[in-house]
Design an enzyme around this catalytic site. Structure first.
Site, PDB file in Angstrom:
ATOM      1  N   ASP A 145       0.858  -1.184   0.000  1.00  9.62           N
ATOM      2  CA  ASP A 145       0.000   0.000   0.000  1.00  9.62           C
ATOM      3  C   ASP A 145       0.893   1.232   0.000  1.00  9.62           C
ATOM      4  O   ASP A 145       2.006   1.187   0.534  1.00  9.62           O
ATOM      5  CB  ASP A 145      -0.943   0.015   1.217  1.00  9.62           C
ATOM      6  CG  ASP A 145      -2.052   1.046   1.032  1.00  9.62           C
ATOM      7  OD1 ASP A 145      -2.927   0.808   0.180  1.00  9.62           O
ATOM      8  OD2 ASP A 145      -2.016   2.088   1.713  1.00  9.62           O
TER       9      ASP A 145
HETATM   10  N1  DGT Z   1       3.371   5.274 -11.681  1.00 12.50           N
HETATM   11  C1  DGT Z   1       3.262   5.791 -10.433  1.00 12.50           C
HETATM   12  N2  DGT Z   1       2.372   5.229  -9.558  1.00 12.50           N
HETATM   13  C2  DGT Z   1       2.298   5.758  -8.320  1.00 12.50           C
HETATM   14  C3  DGT Z   1       3.093   6.849  -7.912  1.00 12.50           C
HETATM   15  N3  DGT Z   1       2.772   7.113  -6.600  1.00 12.50           N
HETATM   16  C4  DGT Z   1       1.816   6.236  -6.218  1.00 12.50           C
HETATM   17  N4  DGT Z   1       1.541   5.397  -7.265  1.00 12.50           N
HETATM   18  C5  DGT Z   1       0.539   4.321  -7.295  1.00 12.50           C
HETATM   19  C6  DGT Z   1       0.970   3.010  -6.703  1.00 12.50           C
HETATM   20  C7  DGT Z   1      -0.355   2.382  -6.370  1.00 12.50           C
HETATM   21  O1  DGT Z   1      -0.860   1.720  -7.524  1.00 12.50           O
HETATM   22  C8  DGT Z   1      -1.244   3.578  -6.045  1.00 12.50           C
HETATM   23  C9  DGT Z   1      -1.511   3.711  -4.547  1.00 12.50           C
HETATM   24  O2  DGT Z   1      -2.717   3.055  -4.247  1.00 12.50           O
HETATM   25  P1  DGT Z   1      -2.762   1.675  -3.415  1.00 12.50           P
HETATM   26  O3  DGT Z   1      -1.532   1.479  -2.631  1.00 12.50           O
HETATM   27  O4  DGT Z   1      -4.068   1.630  -2.710  1.00 12.50           O
HETATM   28  O5  DGT Z   1      -2.734   0.552  -4.542  1.00 12.50           O
HETATM   29  P2  DGT Z   1      -3.799   0.289  -5.695  1.00 12.50           P
HETATM   30  O6  DGT Z   1      -5.167   0.705  -5.283  1.00 12.50           O
HETATM   31  O7  DGT Z   1      -3.253   0.862  -6.975  1.00 12.50           O
HETATM   32  O8  DGT Z   1      -3.719  -1.284  -5.869  1.00 12.50           O
HETATM   33  P3  DGT Z   1      -4.013  -2.403  -4.724  1.00 12.50           P
HETATM   34  O9  DGT Z   1      -4.715  -1.726  -3.581  1.00 12.50           O
HETATM   35  O10 DGT Z   1      -2.668  -2.939  -4.346  1.00 12.50           O
HETATM   36  O11 DGT Z   1      -4.854  -3.429  -5.462  1.00 12.50           O
HETATM   37  O12 DGT Z   1      -0.558   4.736  -6.472  1.00 12.50           O
HETATM   38  C10 DGT Z   1       4.011   7.423  -8.856  1.00 12.50           C
HETATM   39  O13 DGT Z   1       4.730   8.403  -8.585  1.00 12.50           O
HETATM   40  N5  DGT Z   1       4.067   6.856 -10.094  1.00 12.50           N
END
Ligand code: DGT
Length: 185
Positions: A68
């Site tokens: 996360d």
């Molecule tokens: N490409 C990119 N992604 C970033 C950056 N900063 C944060 N992120 C992305 C990584 C994660 O996919 C998202 C943060 O949201 P979460 O940790 O809740 O994950 P997410 O909802 O994407 O997937 P998940 O909960 O693991 O199924 O933001 C950045 O600087 N560049």
């Protein structure tokens, strides 16, 4: 073969860039149940919750990797994924011309190993140019990213200083995880 228990395109990109074989699976975990306002506690709790959901869903026959990521603004406020374009504009303006920490918590669990890590990368950004910010908002690339931030994209030209790994900022501290992921089971 590890299970990346995440729907994150950024985390999949990072594992691919590091040559790590994985199967991507998403798990259901409701982050709205987390009550803490401390960024490090939030990411740890969320990633641990995702791991517990992954164990229930997949068992530990294959190693599981969950994570996360949130941004802590200079006053400690937690910045998560923007709800819409207006929210993205608000959150990005908080980061403009300021110092932020992008914090990622990762949990790795196999039959024999369990590894957790919380890492942060600290940035100082110059002020975002308004027209540039509007173009970025128009692009939609801020969607699904903590703080609407893209350190390898929109934010890159505004980085005045950085302390930590870019991978941590993009959602997964792969350099720290590599030794564990390479250990057989
Ligand atoms: N490409 C990119 N992604 C970033 C950056 N900063 C944060 N992120 C992305 C990584 C994660 O996919 C998202 C943060 O949201 P979460 O940790 O809740 O994950 P997410 O909802 O994407 O997937 P998940 O909960 O693991 O199924 O933001 C950045 O600087 N560049």
């Amino acid at each position: 073969m590890i299970y990346l228990c995440s729907s994150s395109e950024s985390r999949a990109l990072l594992l691919n860039n590091f040559g790590i074989d994985f199967i991507q699976k998403s798990v259901a975990y409701d982050e709205e149940q987390i009550t803490t306002s401390i960024a490090k506690d939030f990411v740890y709790t969320a990633s641990k919750g995702k791991l517990n959901a992954a164990i229930r869903a997949f068992g530990v026959e294959s190693p599981l990797l969950c994570a996360d990521t949130v941004i802590a603004a200079s006053d400690g406020t937690i910045l998560r994924k923007p709800k819409n374009r207006e929210d993205a504009r608000r959150i990005l303006n908080i980061q403009s011309g300021s110092t932020i920490s992008i914090i990622s918590s990762a949990h790795y669990k196999s039959k024999r190993l369990a590894f957790s890590d919380i890492s942060a990368t600290h940035y100082h950004f110059s002020r975002f140019e308004e027209e540039d910010l509007e173009r970025y908002l128009e692009s939609g690339l801020w969607q699904g990213k903590a703080g609407g931030c893209m350190v390898e994209g929109f934010c890159k030209k505004y980085i005045q200083s950085v302390d930590g790994y870019e991978s941590t900022a993009m959602g997964l501290q792969v350099e720290t995880l590599l030794p564990w992921i390479k250990v057989k089971n």
